[in-house]
Design an enzyme around this catalytic site. Structure first.
Site, short mmCIF file in Angstrom:
data_model
loop_
_atom_site.label_atom_id
_atom_site.label_comp_id
_atom_site.label_asym_id
_atom_site.label_seq_id
_atom_site.Cartn_x
_atom_site.Cartn_y
_atom_site.Cartn_z
CG ASP A 77 -7.35 1.06 -20.29
OD1 ASP A 77 -7.26 1.99 -21.11
OD2 ASP A 77 -8.37 0.38 -20.15
CB THR A 78 -9.71 3.32 -15.62
OG1 THR A 78 -8.53 3.57 -14.84
CG2 THR A 78 -10.89 3.14 -14.68
#
Length: 194
Positions: A77-78
């Site tokens: 996840d970013t």
């Protein structure tokens, strides 16, 4: 080298991101893509990497019941962390415009967390890269949004696109992390994971 080390394992990448898929290909890994819809909701008290760590693990948890002994699952996840706020993917054009306006002329952090897990083991880690933007005019923001439509990207931009050429004044840390995956860390963690 890594391919040899992971021989006999099935690597599953739980990401629809073409950039993450490309990076794993460039590591010379054989992998399959498996996607599940996960509602990315987190406690508003979480900050910075606590958010991405939580979401990467949340995505991994969706698969735990179906992993076999020889499966290695990778989730990620970013977010863009800017002025004590998480900027994820924009809801629409207007949201994307506002995000880019808020990043214009300032520095922000791109934080990516990765969760590597098997049936019995979990390894979660993160990378932070500081990115400084030049000032952008409204016309430049509209040009970028109209021509590149970065609506699937955290913070509403892709550093590998036009905006990366004209708007990035400086970067401290991993470039690959800003694209979407801290590949050097993924490589090191996979080397020691099995």
């Amino acid at each position: 080298m890594l391919k040899e080390k992971l021989k006999g394992y099935r690597i599953i990448l739980a990401s629809g991101s073409p950039r993450r898929q490309q990076y794993l290909k460039e590591l010379d890994l054989d992998f399959e893509i498996r996607l599940k819809e996960v509602e990315e909701i987190y406690d508003e008290n979480l900050k910075a990497e606590a958010i991405t760590n939580y979401l990467a693990e949340l995505k991994a948890n969706a698969f735990l019941g179906e992993l076999t002994q020889k499966d290695i699952l990778i989730t990620s996840d970013t977010i863009v962390w800017h002025e004590e706020k998480a900027l994820g993917k924009p809801k629409d054009y207007s949201d994307a415009f506002q995000m880019l306006q808020s990043l214009s002329g300032k520095a922000h952090e791109v934080i990516t967390s990765v969760c590597i897990c098997t049936k019995t083991k979990k390894d979660t880690f993160f990378e932070v890269t500081k990115v400084t933007f030049n000032s952008l005019s409204e016309e430049e923001i509209r040009y970028y949004l109209d021509n590149y439509q970065p609506f699937d990207k955290a913070g509403s931009y892709g550093i590998q696109e036009w905006i990366g050429l004209v708007a990035i004044a400086g970067i401290q840390g991993s470039y690959a992390n800003v694209v979407g995956l801290p590949v050097d860390k993924v490589y090191q963690h996979l080397l020691t994971f099995v």
